[in-house]
Motif scaffolding. Structure first.
Motif, mmCIF file in Angstrom:
data_model
loop_
_atom_site.group_PDB
_atom_site.id
_atom_site.type_symbol
_atom_site.label_atom_id
_atom_site.label_comp_id
_atom_site.label_asym_id
_atom_site.label_seq_id
_atom_site.Cartn_x
_atom_site.Cartn_y
_atom_site.Cartn_z
ATOM 1 N N ASN A 61 0.841 -1.195 0.000
ATOM 2 C CA ASN A 61 0.000 0.000 0.000
ATOM 3 C C ASN A 61 0.878 1.247 0.000
ATOM 4 O OD1 ASN A 61 -2.437 -1.499 0.187
ATOM 5 N ND2 ASN A 61 -2.155 -1.710 2.400
ATOM 6 N N PRO A 62 0.639 2.190 -0.911
ATOM 7 C CA PRO A 62 1.466 3.409 -0.935
ATOM 8 C C PRO A 62 1.258 4.237 0.329
ATOM 9 C CG PRO A 62 -0.398 3.610 -2.445
ATOM 10 C CD PRO A 62 -0.392 2.188 -1.960
ATOM 11 N N ASP A 63 2.333 4.867 0.763
ATOM 12 C CA ASP A 63 2.260 5.710 1.947
ATOM 13 C C ASP A 63 1.350 6.909 1.688
ATOM 14 O OD1 ASP A 63 3.316 6.511 4.640
ATOM 15 O OD2 ASP A 63 4.040 8.218 3.474
ATOM 16 N N ALA A 64 0.507 7.226 2.652
ATOM 17 C CA ALA A 64 -0.449 8.324 2.471
ATOM 18 C C ALA A 64 0.245 9.664 2.324
ATOM 19 C CB ALA A 64 -1.417 8.358 3.663
ATOM 20 N N ARG A 65 1.403 9.835 2.922
ATOM 21 C CA ARG A 65 2.089 11.130 2.884
ATOM 22 C C ARG A 65 2.957 11.280 1.645
ATOM 23 N NH1 ARG A 65 7.032 12.986 4.668
ATOM 24 N NH2 ARG A 65 7.531 10.924 5.498
ATOM 25 N N THR A 66 3.730 10.239 1.294
ATOM 26 C CA THR A 66 4.680 10.348 0.190
ATOM 27 C C THR A 66 4.228 9.653 -1.085
ATOM 28 O OG1 THR A 66 5.884 8.358 0.870
ATOM 29 C CG2 THR A 66 6.558 10.457 1.859
ATOM 30 N N GLY A 67 3.302 8.699 -0.952
ATOM 31 C CA GLY A 67 2.889 7.920 -2.118
ATOM 32 C C GLY A 67 3.842 6.795 -2.472
ATOM 33 N N ASP A 68 4.905 6.615 -1.680
ATOM 34 C CA ASP A 68 5.886 5.557 -1.940
ATOM 35 C C ASP A 68 5.464 4.246 -1.283
ATOM 36 O OD1 ASP A 68 7.562 7.338 -3.313
ATOM 37 O OD2 ASP A 68 8.557 7.958 -1.450
ATOM 38 N N TYR A 69 5.919 3.154 -1.857
ATOM 39 C CA TYR A 69 5.803 1.865 -1.195
ATOM 40 C C TYR A 69 7.003 1.746 -0.258
ATOM 41 C CZ TYR A 69 2.184 0.722 -4.580
ATOM 42 O OH TYR A 69 1.027 0.734 -5.338
ATOM 43 N N LEU A 70 6.753 1.809 1.040
ATOM 44 C CA LEU A 70 7.834 2.004 2.006
ATOM 45 C C LEU A 70 8.884 0.906 1.955
ATOM 46 C CD1 LEU A 70 5.843 3.316 5.117
ATOM 47 C CD2 LEU A 70 7.079 4.620 3.371
ATOM 48 N N LEU A 71 8.450 -0.350 1.930
ATOM 49 C CA LEU A 71 9.421 -1.442 1.953
ATOM 50 C C LEU A 71 10.293 -1.407 0.702
ATOM 51 C CD1 LEU A 71 10.522 -3.927 3.385
ATOM 52 C CD2 LEU A 71 8.802 -5.299 2.176
ATOM 53 N N LEU A 72 9.704 -1.178 -0.436
ATOM 54 C CA LEU A 72 10.464 -1.116 -1.680
ATOM 55 C C LEU A 72 11.429 0.062 -1.671
ATOM 56 C CD1 LEU A 72 11.051 -2.018 -4.582
ATOM 57 C CD2 LEU A 72 9.108 -0.612 -5.325
ATOM 58 N N ASN A 73 10.935 1.219 -1.271
ATOM 59 C CA ASN A 73 11.772 2.415 -1.235
ATOM 60 C C ASN A 73 12.945 2.249 -0.270
ATOM 61 O OD1 ASN A 73 12.068 5.263 -2.114
ATOM 62 N ND2 ASN A 73 11.769 5.703 0.055
ATOM 63 N N ASP A 74 12.675 1.693 0.907
ATOM 64 C CA ASP A 74 13.735 1.480 1.887
ATOM 65 C C ASP A 74 14.745 0.453 1.396
ATOM 66 O OD1 ASP A 74 12.603 3.303 3.646
ATOM 67 O OD2 ASP A 74 11.417 1.788 4.677
ATOM 68 N N THR A 75 14.244 -0.597 0.759
ATOM 69 C CA THR A 75 15.143 -1.645 0.266
ATOM 70 C C THR A 75 16.075 -1.109 -0.811
ATOM 71 O OG1 THR A 75 13.495 -3.354 0.747
ATOM 72 C CG2 THR A 75 15.246 -3.919 -0.803
ATOM 73 N N LEU A 76 15.539 -0.348 -1.743
ATOM 74 C CA LEU A 76 16.362 0.202 -2.820
ATOM 75 C C LEU A 76 17.414 1.162 -2.276
ATOM 76 C CD1 LEU A 76 13.668 0.831 -5.597
ATOM 77 C CD2 LEU A 76 15.324 -1.038 -5.448
ATOM 78 N N ALA A 77 17.036 1.978 -1.293
ATOM 79 C CA ALA A 77 17.993 2.919 -0.708
ATOM 80 C C ALA A 77 19.130 2.177 -0.006
ATOM 81 C CB ALA A 77 17.276 3.847 0.277
ATOM 82 N N THR A 78 18.770 1.153 0.759
ATOM 83 C CA THR A 78 19.787 0.382 1.473
ATOM 84 C C THR A 78 20.698 -0.373 0.516
ATOM 85 O OG1 THR A 78 18.481 0.134 3.502
ATOM 86 C CG2 THR A 78 20.128 -1.552 3.060
ATOM 87 N N LEU A 79 20.126 -1.034 -0.479
ATOM 88 C CA LEU A 79 20.935 -1.805 -1.420
ATOM 89 C C LEU A 79 21.836 -0.905 -2.246
ATOM 90 C CD1 LEU A 79 18.482 -4.555 -2.716
ATOM 91 C CD2 LEU A 79 20.323 -4.771 -1.054
ATOM 92 N N ASP A 80 21.376 0.272 -2.592
ATOM 93 C CA ASP A 80 22.212 1.207 -3.345
ATOM 94 C C ASP A 80 23.464 1.561 -2.545
ATOM 95 O OD1 ASP A 80 22.731 3.118 -5.550
ATOM 96 O OD2 ASP A 80 22.400 4.611 -3.990
ATOM 97 N N ARG A 81 23.295 1.896 -1.279
ATOM 98 C CA ARG A 81 24.445 2.221 -0.424
ATOM 99 C C ARG A 81 25.345 1.009 -0.241
ATOM 100 N NH1 ARG A 81 19.859 4.640 3.353
ATOM 101 N NH2 ARG A 81 19.665 6.728 2.445
#
Length: 271
Positions: A61-81
């Protein structure tokens, strides 16, 4: 027959491998049921249904504030680093480790320094990195690189020194230069060892990254865990911890498959 000589077949081995996980799951279910029976509002051990609802909320479910899918967004940020830092660590370790292992003068110059740096607790450097490099991505990548690279360098250097001296002498007899020795004799033999060393570095690398994300980040798996802890949101924290573990296992498995594909002669049937 002695126990040391008994080898389980494939089915038995699979069942034995699954047994600890099943026992942990059963223990959690029983502990959760006991706590919730005593206090239905208990947050420490949420029920599996509550955890499933939380997973659906952060993953699908997209976040009501940002519209992002939190788990996906967090995973991509972590894996990128993480992947950026591991790539840098691997490149640096390959060059420096081979040079230290091959050249006695460089070994005398750099080996004591690398050994000393490897003893510095990387997390103790985190405040310094934030002060010098700021709170952006560079400091997080630098922390992982500093934490992992000395270990990789020392491991590769020792592996180079362990190569049979006869190989070096024979190559020199055939007229090989130091550069040719590195590329044609040393590198092919230590490359699979580098992959194994990288596998062993995944755990510490995740540790350093999660710590950095917990202190200063706007996205990432570590950031999310420490963000929701103030609400005692164990229904989110536990799936995130399991997801981090699963990512580590998948990366380890991918490295094993890569090593077997590129170097089928190395290690026999070792995992």
């Amino acid at each position: 027959m002695r126990l040391i000589n008994r080898r389980p077949d494939r089915t038995a081995a699979l069942l034995l491998a699954m047994l600890p996980f099943v026992l942990v799951l059963i223990a959690y279910i029983l502990g959760s049921a006991a706590r919730l029976a005593e206090n239905p509002a208990d947050k420490l051990l949420p029920s599996l249904g509550t955890i499933a609802d939380a997973i659906a909320r952060v993953a699908f479910n997209p976040d009501a504030r940002t519209g992002d899918y939190l788990l996906l967004n967090d995973t991509l940020a972590t894996l990128d680093r993480l992947l950026t830092a591991l790539g840098l660590s691997t490149a640096i370790a390959l060059v420096v480790g081979v040079t230290i292992g091959m050249l006695p003068a460089v070994r005398s110059l750099l080996a004591p320094f690398v050994a000393m740096v490897s003893m510095v607790p990387p997390l103790a450097l985190l405040p310094i990195l934030f002060i010098v490099m700021g709170l952006g991505e560079a400091s997080k990548v630098a922390l992982i690189t500093i934490g992992v690279t000395p270990f990789l360098i020392r491991d590769l250097a020792m592996r180079v020194e362990e190569l049979p001296r006869e190989q070096i002498i024979k190559a020199e007899t055939l007229g090989a230069s130091s550069w040719q020795l590195a590329l044609r004799v040393v590198l092919p033999q230590i490359a699979p060892r580098l992959i194994d060393a990288l596998r062993l570095s995944l755990g510490p690398a995740f540790l350093f990254l999660i710590a950095a994300e917990a202190i200063a980040a706007e996205s990432g798996l570590g950031y999310r865990i420490f963000l929701v802890r103030r609400y005692l949101a164990m229904d989110v924290i536990l799936p995130y911890v399991v997801w981090i573990t699963l990512l580590s296992v998948l990366m380890d498995y991918a490295l094993v498959r890569l090593r077997r594909a590129l170097f089928p002669w190395f290690g026999g049937r070792t995992k």
